[in-house]
Design a protein around this motif. Structure first.
Motif, mmCIF file in Angstrom:
data_model
loop_
_atom_site.group_PDB
_atom_site.id
_atom_site.type_symbol
_atom_site.label_atom_id
_atom_site.label_comp_id
_atom_site.label_asym_id
_atom_site.label_seq_id
_atom_site.Cartn_x
_atom_site.Cartn_y
_atom_site.Cartn_z
ATOM 1 N N ASP C 48 0.830 -1.213 0.000
ATOM 2 C CA ASP C 48 0.000 0.000 0.000
ATOM 3 C C ASP C 48 0.862 1.261 0.000
ATOM 4 O OD1 ASP C 48 0.754 -0.878 2.670
ATOM 5 O OD2 ASP C 48 -0.214 0.989 3.326
ATOM 6 N N MET C 49 2.188 1.092 0.214
ATOM 7 C CA MET C 49 3.095 2.244 0.259
ATOM 8 C C MET C 49 3.860 2.391 -1.062
ATOM 9 S SD MET C 49 4.580 1.410 4.042
ATOM 10 C CE MET C 49 5.762 2.776 4.116
ATOM 11 N N VAL C 50 3.483 1.599 -2.049
ATOM 12 C CA VAL C 50 4.227 1.579 -3.317
ATOM 13 C C VAL C 50 3.260 1.772 -4.482
ATOM 14 C CG1 VAL C 50 5.818 0.275 -4.776
ATOM 15 C CG2 VAL C 50 5.827 -0.096 -2.296
ATOM 16 N N GLY C 51 3.675 2.606 -5.418
ATOM 17 C CA GLY C 51 2.881 2.802 -6.631
ATOM 18 C C GLY C 51 3.660 2.289 -7.833
ATOM 19 N N LYS C 56 -1.736 1.898 -6.837
ATOM 20 C CA LYS C 56 -1.226 1.285 -5.602
ATOM 21 C C LYS C 56 -0.952 -0.186 -5.868
ATOM 22 C CE LYS C 56 -4.165 2.839 -2.403
ATOM 23 N NZ LYS C 56 -4.987 2.827 -1.166
ATOM 24 N N ILE D 20 0.157 8.805 -5.510
ATOM 25 C CA ILE D 20 0.789 7.928 -6.507
ATOM 26 C C ILE D 20 0.382 8.357 -7.919
ATOM 27 C CG2 ILE D 20 0.725 5.565 -7.446
ATOM 28 C CD1 ILE D 20 0.609 4.614 -4.464
ATOM 29 N N VAL D 40 6.641 4.677 -7.403
ATOM 30 C CA VAL D 40 6.554 5.704 -6.356
ATOM 31 C C VAL D 40 6.620 5.017 -4.993
ATOM 32 C CG1 VAL D 40 5.057 7.430 -5.259
ATOM 33 C CG2 VAL D 40 5.165 7.288 -7.760
#
Lengths: 68, 68, 68, 68, 68, 68
Positions: C48-51, C56, D20, D40
């Motif tokens: 959830d912290m990465v795109g 997401k 994002i 991201v």
């Protein structure tokens, strides 16, 4: 705070301003924090310093150019 | 994702490819994520931009050379 | 020096040791610098912290699971 | 490549997607690189882990709340 | 600007303030830039997320404790 | 470990040593970890690569000079 590190290809002066402005705007809109508090670092990297899928990006770009 | 930032001394072209390939391979093996998804940044730093134990690495290397 | 930051998914204890060992070994072989000098940071990030591609990663993985 | 590390306060799920999406869009527009290639990382930091002007951000925010 | 990322072990509240204050002070003295402009990120890492010389720092610390 | 990344303007040789020494000293005092274990990276950035409040730092500095 907040701080944005943007790892990107080499940019001309106009692109630098566009990136700084745009990234700051998005960050401010999302967080509600005033733009004045934002610092953006443009981490420009030449393709020989970047690997994608285990290959030097510079080699990938050179191979692409040969195909075009 | 995933991404690897490798802070290292200056590398020649062959070393760059070796580092990108090797680091990507290890990362893929450990995580099970396909190599295609990996990005590696070679963060080359000259010894005057690095401190070890409170000393400039360039000064340490120069002192070592004098001793050899 | 040198230092490796590995942005990766959450790892179990075995994977952590494997990643640290493997990345250090590659780095040492490429640079000729002794393994003792290497520091590796495992930057574990939940999806959830990465795109990726503007999405997401957690949403992408959830969508994939539905398809499977 | 490219990669964006966004050091920011804690975000809710909606804000994460917004950040994002927005950061990726700006990065793609500026560089002309397709959004698919963008990663991201939302580097969420609580105010006690951040210093501004030599002070813990958590202390600054607490002091501000007292004044309001 | 400037920004300091300090990768360190977990700190208590007092240590956090000491680190932020001290690092900002040094940075300001060296550059002549006013302390107000400094942002410090305390990147606290537990020993299982750090490798030194190819080994998990948590394992090294555990082994040391056994010896003591 | 520990590691300090200092994002700063360009420094002369004396400033580099001062920064490395001072940051290492503070980090060691705060954590109690011996200075020998510290690595400092001086991440020197020219003002055209940095954005503050949505503006290129180079433009801000140029505007300031005109006013002075």
């Amino acid at each position: 705070m907040p701080t944005i590190h943007f790892y990107c290809p080499e940019l001309d002066e106009e692109q630098k301003q566009e990136a700084i402005e745009g990234l700051t705007e998005v960050g401010s809109e999302v967080t509600g924090i005033d733009e004045d508090n934002f610092v953006v670092y443009l981490e420009e990297r030449t393709p020989d310093m970047v690997g994608v899928g285990g290959q030097k990006l510079s080699d990938m770009l050179a191979a692409q150019e040969e195909q075009d």
